[in-house]
Design an enzyme around this catalytic site. Structure first.
Site, short mmCIF file in Angstrom:
data_model
loop_
_atom_site.label_atom_id
_atom_site.label_comp_id
_atom_site.label_asym_id
_atom_site.label_seq_id
_atom_site.Cartn_x
_atom_site.Cartn_y
_atom_site.Cartn_z
N CYS A 1 0.81 -1.22 0.03
CA CYS A 1 0.02 0.19 0.05
C CYS A 1 0.84 1.31 -0.02
CB CYS A 1 -0.95 0.16 1.13
SG CYS A 1 -1.89 -1.27 1.13
N HIS B 1 -3.89 6.73 3.01
CA HIS B 1 -4.19 5.50 2.49
C HIS B 1 -5.57 4.76 2.84
CE1 HIS B 1 -4.03 1.46 0.79
NE2 HIS B 1 -4.10 0.91 2.36
N ASN C 1 -9.86 -1.00 -0.33
CA ASN C 1 -8.59 -0.82 0.00
C ASN C 1 -7.86 -1.20 -1.28
OD1 ASN C 1 -5.67 -1.09 0.19
ND2 ASN C 1 -6.04 -2.16 2.25
N1 ACO Z 1 -17.64 -10.54 8.84
C1 ACO Z 1 -17.74 -10.93 9.94
N2 ACO Z 1 -17.03 -11.08 10.91
C2 ACO Z 1 -15.57 -10.97 10.74
C3 ACO Z 1 -15.19 -10.71 9.36
C4 ACO Z 1 -16.01 -10.42 8.50
N3 ACO Z 1 -15.80 -9.89 7.22
N4 ACO Z 1 -13.77 -10.62 9.45
C5 ACO Z 1 -13.41 -10.86 10.67
N5 ACO Z 1 -14.55 -11.33 11.30
C6 ACO Z 1 -14.45 -11.60 12.75
C7 ACO Z 1 -13.33 -12.33 13.30
O1 ACO Z 1 -13.26 -13.77 12.86
C8 ACO Z 1 -13.53 -12.04 14.76
O2 ACO Z 1 -14.30 -12.67 15.26
P1 ACO Z 1 -13.99 -13.55 16.82
O3 ACO Z 1 -13.97 -12.24 17.65
O4 ACO Z 1 -15.25 -14.35 16.98
O5 ACO Z 1 -12.53 -14.07 16.64
C9 ACO Z 1 -14.07 -10.30 14.87
O6 ACO Z 1 -14.63 -10.38 13.73
C10 ACO Z 1 -13.17 -9.55 15.24
O7 ACO Z 1 -12.11 -9.61 14.41
P2 ACO Z 1 -10.77 -8.49 14.39
O8 ACO Z 1 -9.84 -8.98 13.41
O9 ACO Z 1 -10.35 -8.41 15.71
O10 ACO Z 1 -11.70 -7.25 13.82
P3 ACO Z 1 -11.01 -5.93 13.55
O11 ACO Z 1 -11.56 -4.76 14.44
O12 ACO Z 1 -9.51 -5.66 13.98
O13 ACO Z 1 -11.36 -5.49 12.13
C11 ACO Z 1 -10.03 -5.39 10.18
C12 ACO Z 1 -10.57 -6.33 11.30
C13 ACO Z 1 -10.99 -4.71 9.58
C14 ACO Z 1 -9.00 -6.48 9.16
C15 ACO Z 1 -9.00 -4.48 10.58
O14 ACO Z 1 -8.19 -5.08 11.54
C16 ACO Z 1 -8.02 -3.66 9.65
O15 ACO Z 1 -8.48 -2.80 9.12
N6 ACO Z 1 -6.73 -3.81 9.81
C17 ACO Z 1 -5.91 -3.10 9.11
C18 ACO Z 1 -5.67 -3.35 7.41
C19 ACO Z 1 -4.67 -2.34 6.96
O16 ACO Z 1 -4.45 -1.46 7.39
N7 ACO Z 1 -3.76 -2.99 6.18
C20 ACO Z 1 -2.70 -2.30 5.81
C21 ACO Z 1 -2.67 -2.02 4.38
S1 ACO Z 1 -3.32 -3.46 3.22
C22 ACO Z 1 -1.91 -3.60 2.28
O17 ACO Z 1 -0.78 -3.31 2.51
C23 ACO Z 1 -2.03 -4.51 1.01
#
Ligand code: ACO
Length: 335
Positions: A117, A258, A288
């Site tokens: 990214c 980003h 994204n």
């Molecule tokens: N639908 C429903 N539930 C989901 C989904 C979904 N699509 N995805 C995950 N869950 C569940 C998980 O299984 C978990 O369940 P559990 O508590 O029973 O285990 C729960 O939701 C919480 O999961 P978390 O991973 O803790 O959720 P979080 O609030 O962290 O959100 C997310 C996840 C959106 C991926 C977030 O962490 C995020 O945006 N991370 C950063 C991404 C980023 O910036 N990447 C860098 C750039 S990308 C690149 O370089 C290509």
């Protein structure tokens, strides 16, 4: 008049594939909901390239717009840098070479940058260095991704997050200091390599039937750990670049982060005391798009008439590597 040469951000262009994939569509594919995706990420829909549409195809369309808006001919471009982690072909040839050929640019230096990214801002730093050293005059900088080609469409942790698209910018030499890039900071910490990774194909896991059966060709992400680190690192990074250049959040008309997650953008925007008008948001409609996200977002404010000549942009990004980068750049079109 000084003899110094500076880099100027002349123009921007973008291409968004026509097929839209909504959160409701994803509800039919994996165990997820529009409510979860909206609340956790801010994403409502994303665009997905056609099966026969490659990263270079999208990049060429964005580049044609950027070159035209810079009032240049393709033959004026003397360097093509493409930031992507979803190249047309892994290993070789580079997507930048394919783009150059499709644009009809001959005898040009062309190569890809792999910084996930952060790739577009990394590529801007390369353009700046080539121009300020006098080696090149007109650099075509592209961020293009077909992330749908490396997403496991049965993995709800990742498939709801990403989209496809391309953005491009023309960076040209200028002797006008007021047009110059003010600053770019780019950094990496490879000890977090496993936070965002496509384990295959590569020298560690060459393509074999076993590797493919295990799904190692798909993007894997430690989402929550990445999220926390992104907020912390980006907040520190943007504050540093502003302080170093005697600027404050209020001096920035366009904060272009980003577009990974609305909550990350909001946290960093709040830390800088930015108002809603200052923060550019496209994550709801594109998801994204990795290296394409920042130039696509700049294109959005350009096409809606919000980005005016001379106005300052603060770019900031975070991605696989892990990598991160920020930049302070005035918009410097020819007219
Ligand atoms: N639908 C429903 N539930 C989901 C989904 C979904 N699509 N995805 C995950 N869950 C569940 C998980 O299984 C978990 O369940 P559990 O508590 O029973 O285990 C729960 O939701 C919480 O999961 P978390 O991973 O803790 O959720 P979080 O609030 O962290 O959100 C997310 C996840 C959106 C991926 C977030 O962490 C995020 O945006 N991370 C950063 C991404 C980023 O910036 N990447 C860098 C750039 S990308 C690149 O370089 C290509």
């Amino acid at each position: 008049m000084s003899n110094r040469v500076y880099a100027a951000f002349r123009s921007v262009g973008a291409y968004v594939p026509s097929r839209v994939l909504t959160n409701q569509d994803l509800e039919k594919m994996v165990d997820t909901s529009d409510e979860w995706i909206t609340k956790r990420t801010g994403i409502k829909e994303r665009h997905i390239a056609a099966d026969n549409e490659s990263t270079s195809d999208m990049a060429v369309k964005a580049s044609e717009v950027a070159i035209k808006r810079a009032a240049l001919k393709t033959s004026d471009i003397d360097l093509v840098v493409c930031a992507t982690v979803t190249p047309d072909y892994f290993n070789m040839p580079s997507t930048a070479c394919i783009i150059s050929d499709k644009l009809g640019i001959k005898n040009v230096q062309a190569f890809d940058i792999s910084a996930a990214c952060s790739g577009f801002v990394y590529a801007l730093s390369v353009a700046k260095a080539f121009i300020e050293s006098g080696m090149k005059k007109n650099v075509l900088v592209i961020g293009a991704e077909k992330f749908s080609s490396i997403v496991d469409w049965s993995d709800r942790n990742t498939c709801v997050l990403f989209g496809d698209g391309a953005g491009a910018a023309v960076i040209s030499a200028t002797d006008k200091k007021e047009e110059a890039f003010i600053d770019i900071h780019a950094s990496a910490d490879g000890s977090y390599a496993d936070f965002l990774i496509t384990p295959a194909p590569g020298s560690v896991n060459p393509a074999t039937c076993e590797v493919i059966e295990q799904g190692l060709q798909y993007v894997k992400m430690k989402g929550n750990e990445t999220f926390k680190l992104a907020v912390k690192t980006l907040t520190k990074d943007v504050k540093e670049i502003l302080t170093k250049n005697n600027l404050e959040g209020k001096d920035i008309p366009h904060f272009v982060p980003h577009q990974a997650n609305y909550r990350i953008i909001n946290a960093v925007g709040n830390a800088l005391n930015m108002s809603e008008e200052q923060v550019v948001l496209t994550v709801h409609k594109y998801g994204n798009t990795s290296a394409a996200s920042i130039p696509m977002a700049i294109n959005d404010i350009y096409e809606s008439g919000r980005l005016k000549k001379g106005e300052l942009m603060l770019l900031d990004t975070f991605g696989g590597g892990l990598t991160w980068a920020s930049a302070l750049i005035p918009f410097a079109p020819n007219s």
